[in-house]
Design a protein around this motif. Structure first.
Motif, PDB file in Angstrom:
ATOM      1  N   ARG A  74       0.839  -1.199   0.000  1.00  7.84           N
ATOM      2  CA  ARG A  74       0.000   0.000   0.000  1.00  7.84           C
ATOM      3  C   ARG A  74       0.875   1.250   0.000  1.00  7.84           C
ATOM      4  O   ARG A  74       1.805   1.361   0.792  1.00  7.84           O
ATOM      5  N   TYR A  75       0.549   2.201  -0.882  1.00  7.95           N
ATOM      6  CA  TYR A  75       1.352   3.408  -1.070  1.00  7.95           C
ATOM      7  C   TYR A  75       1.338   4.310   0.167  1.00  7.95           C
ATOM      8  O   TYR A  75       2.324   4.969   0.476  1.00  7.95           O
ATOM      9  N   THR A  76       0.223   4.344   0.891  1.00  2.54           N
ATOM     10  CA  THR A  76       0.157   5.113   2.136  1.00  2.54           C
ATOM     11  C   THR A  76       0.680   4.231   3.258  1.00  2.54           C
ATOM     12  O   THR A  76       0.073   3.222   3.592  1.00  2.54           O
ATOM     13  N   GLU A  77       1.822   4.630   3.816  1.00  2.00           N
ATOM     14  CA  GLU A  77       2.432   3.863   4.907  1.00  2.00           C
ATOM     15  C   GLU A  77       1.768   4.186   6.239  1.00  2.00           C
ATOM     16  O   GLU A  77       1.419   3.297   6.999  1.00  2.00           O
ATOM     17  N   ILE A  78       1.596   5.483   6.517  1.00  2.00           N
ATOM     18  CA  ILE A  78       1.012   5.936   7.790  1.00  2.00           C
ATOM     19  C   ILE A  78      -0.088   6.943   7.502  1.00  2.00           C
ATOM     20  O   ILE A  78       0.082   7.855   6.693  1.00  2.00           O
ATOM     21  N   TYR A  79      -1.209   6.757   8.182  1.00  2.00           N
ATOM     22  CA  TYR A  79      -2.337   7.680   8.064  1.00  2.00           C
ATOM     23  C   TYR A  79      -2.737   8.045   9.479  1.00  2.00           C
ATOM     24  O   TYR A  79      -3.303   7.227  10.208  1.00  2.00           O
ATOM     25  N   ALA A  80      -2.413   9.250   9.905  1.00  2.00           N
ATOM     26  CA  ALA A  80      -2.721   9.701  11.264  1.00  2.00           C
ATOM     27  C   ALA A  80      -3.901  10.661  11.228  1.00  2.00           C
ATOM     28  O   ALA A  80      -3.894  11.640  10.487  1.00  2.00           O
ATOM     29  N   ASP A  81      -4.908  10.352  12.011  1.00  2.00           N
ATOM     30  CA  ASP A  81      -6.084  11.208  12.159  1.00  2.00           C
ATOM     31  C   ASP A  81      -5.912  12.086  13.391  1.00  2.00           C
ATOM     32  O   ASP A  81      -5.552  11.582  14.460  1.00  2.00           O
ATOM     33  N   ILE A  82      -6.198  13.357  13.256  1.00  2.00           N
ATOM     34  CA  ILE A  82      -6.256  14.235  14.421  1.00  2.00           C
ATOM     35  C   ILE A  82      -7.641  14.027  15.029  1.00  2.00           C
ATOM     36  O   ILE A  82      -8.657  14.155  14.336  1.00  2.00           O
ATOM     37  N   ASP A  97     -13.314  12.526  15.265  1.00  2.00           N
ATOM     38  CA  ASP A  97     -12.402  12.856  14.172  1.00  2.00           C
ATOM     39  C   ASP A  97     -12.472  14.364  13.936  1.00  2.00           C
ATOM     40  O   ASP A  97     -13.542  14.914  13.692  1.00  2.00           O
ATOM     41  N   LEU A  98     -11.326  15.020  14.007  1.00  2.00           N
ATOM     42  CA  LEU A  98     -11.261  16.478  13.835  1.00  2.00           C
ATOM     43  C   LEU A  98     -10.729  16.866  12.453  1.00  2.00           C
ATOM     44  O   LEU A  98     -10.133  17.933  12.283  1.00  2.00           O
ATOM     45  N   ASP A  99     -10.946  16.003  11.484  1.00  2.00           N
ATOM     46  CA  ASP A  99     -10.747  16.297  10.067  1.00  2.00           C
ATOM     47  C   ASP A  99      -9.299  16.253   9.587  1.00  2.00           C
ATOM     48  O   ASP A  99      -9.009  15.627   8.571  1.00  2.00           O
ATOM     49  N   LEU A 100      -8.394  16.942  10.253  1.00  2.00           N
ATOM     50  CA  LEU A 100      -7.013  16.999   9.796  1.00  2.00           C
ATOM     51  C   LEU A 100      -6.373  15.617   9.801  1.00  2.00           C
ATOM     52  O   LEU A 100      -6.573  14.829  10.734  1.00  2.00           O
ATOM     53  N   ASP A 101      -5.598  15.315   8.763  1.00  2.00           N
ATOM     54  CA  ASP A 101      -4.895  14.044   8.652  1.00  2.00           C
ATOM     55  C   ASP A 101      -3.451  14.318   8.256  1.00  2.00           C
ATOM     56  O   ASP A 101      -3.182  15.206   7.448  1.00  2.00           O
ATOM     57  N   VAL A 102      -2.546  13.537   8.824  1.00  2.00           N
ATOM     58  CA  VAL A 102      -1.144  13.581   8.410  1.00  2.00           C
ATOM     59  C   VAL A 102      -0.865  12.256   7.723  1.00  2.00           C
ATOM     60  O   VAL A 102      -1.060  11.192   8.308  1.00  2.00           O
ATOM     61  N   ILE A 103      -0.422  12.335   6.485  1.00  2.00           N
ATOM     62  CA  ILE A 103      -0.216  11.142   5.668  1.00  2.00           C
ATOM     63  C   ILE A 103       1.252  11.037   5.290  1.00  2.00           C
ATOM     64  O   ILE A 103       1.862  12.015   4.851  1.00  2.00           O
ATOM     65  N   LYS A 104       1.794   9.825   5.476  1.00  2.00           N
ATOM     66  CA  LYS A 104       3.165   9.556   5.041  1.00  2.00           C
ATOM     67  C   LYS A 104       3.120   8.460   3.988  1.00  2.00           C
ATOM     68  O   LYS A 104       2.612   7.366   4.239  1.00  2.00           O
ATOM     69  N   GLU A 137      -1.812  22.103  16.754  1.00  2.00           N
ATOM     70  CA  GLU A 137      -0.511  21.792  17.364  1.00  2.00           C
ATOM     71  C   GLU A 137      -0.159  20.320  17.172  1.00  2.00           C
ATOM     72  O   GLU A 137       0.992  19.982  16.845  1.00  2.00           O
ATOM     73  N   THR A 138      -1.130  19.449  17.383  1.00  2.00           N
ATOM     74  CA  THR A 138      -0.899  18.012  17.218  1.00  2.00           C
ATOM     75  C   THR A 138      -0.549  17.697  15.775  1.00  2.00           C
ATOM     76  O   THR A 138       0.375  16.922  15.496  1.00  2.00           O
ATOM     77  N   CYS A 139      -1.266  18.292  14.851  1.00  2.00           N
ATOM     78  CA  CYS A 139      -1.016  18.081  13.431  1.00  2.00           C
ATOM     79  C   CYS A 139       0.401  18.519  13.060  1.00  2.00           C
ATOM     80  O   CYS A 139       1.141  17.770  12.397  1.00  2.00           O
ATOM     81  N   ASP A 140       0.792  19.698  13.502  1.00  2.00           N
ATOM     82  CA  ASP A 140       2.127  20.216  13.197  1.00  2.00           C
ATOM     83  C   ASP A 140       3.216  19.315  13.785  1.00  2.00           C
ATOM     84  O   ASP A 140       4.240  19.058  13.141  1.00  2.00           O
ATOM     85  N   TRP A 141       3.012  18.808  14.998  1.00  2.00           N
ATOM     86  CA  TRP A 141       3.967  17.892  15.627  1.00  2.00           C
ATOM     87  C   TRP A 141       4.070  16.595  14.827  1.00  2.00           C
ATOM     88  O   TRP A 141       5.172  16.096  14.567  1.00  2.00           O
ATOM     89  N   LEU A 142       2.931  16.046  14.405  1.00  2.00           N
ATOM     90  CA  LEU A 142       2.924  14.781  13.675  1.00  2.00           C
ATOM     91  C   LEU A 142       3.639  14.869  12.331  1.00  2.00           C
ATOM     92  O   LEU A 142       4.262  13.891  11.899  1.00  2.00           O
ATOM     93  N   VAL A 143       3.562  16.013  11.664  1.00  2.00           N
ATOM     94  CA  VAL A 143       4.230  16.176  10.372  1.00  2.00           C
ATOM     95  C   VAL A 143       5.713  15.833  10.499  1.00  2.00           C
ATOM     96  O   VAL A 143       6.293  15.201   9.613  1.00  2.00           O
ATOM     97  N   GLU A 144       6.338  16.223  11.587  1.00  2.00           N
ATOM     98  CA  GLU A 144       7.744  15.883  11.832  1.00  2.00           C
ATOM     99  C   GLU A 144       7.886  14.482  12.410  1.00  2.00           C
ATOM    100  O   GLU A 144       8.730  13.699  11.977  1.00  2.00           O
TER     101      GLU A 144
END
Length: 164
Positions: A74-82, A97-104, A137-144
């Motif tokens: 699967r091309y999406t390795e990590i899918y993090a939901d805020i 679910d607060l909409d924002l997602d961080v995808i790797k 804040e959580t979303c920004d932290w997860l991006v890294e």
């Protein structure tokens, strides 16, 4: 091992994604659940979706996210939901679910998804200011973190091995 019901809701309590997963364990990162290839999930009352690959999901205690880790290829390795912090009971985990997602992606590309939905729902559902700030804040932290910190590097692979 026991089965656990995973229930994501939206801020208005409307049913969002839900499925049954297998309890795999708990460590310092949170509760780990897994689903084998061929498992099913559903968004609200839409048709059931069959998952082609195995996946595991992390439900941290007291944090504002959940993270799904997909098996290859699967091309999406990590899918993090805020989300709001997960509420745990014996056989159900629930969160908003607060909409924002961080995808790797597998190629290392990391991006934020659904920022437009997050902005829309702030107005539509009247997200409180502290919810907006903590989600951001959580979303920004997860991006890294998804590229530099455990459990996003190797820890999840030990749980994935259990459901392959």
């Amino acid at each position: 091992m026991r089965d656990v019901r995973v229930v994501y809701r939206k801020f208005d309590e409307k049913l969002h994604w839900h499925q049954w997963m297998r309890f795999l364990g708990e460590d310092e990162y949170g509760v780990w659940l897994g689903a084998a290839a061929g498992s099913v999930s559903q968004r609200g009352d839409e048709p059931v979706v069959t998952q082609e690959q195995a996946h595991v999901q992390l439900f941290p205690r007291g944090k504002w996210f959940t993270a799904l880790f997909n098996d290859e290829p699967r091309y999406t390795e990590i899918y993090a939901d805020i989300t709001t912090p997960v509420e745990f009971s014996d056989d159900v985990v629930t969160m908003i679910d607060l909409d924002l997602d961080v995808i790797k992606r597998r190629d290392g590309n990391v991006f934020i998804d659904d920022e437009d939905e997050f902005a829309e729902h702030q107005v539509q559902y009247g997200y409180p200011a502290d919810v907006i700030a903590t989600a951001r804040e959580t979303c920004d932290w997860l991006v890294e973190a998804v590229s530099t910190d455990e459990p996003f590097l190797t820890v999840y692979k030990t749980y994935l091995d259990k459901v392959r």
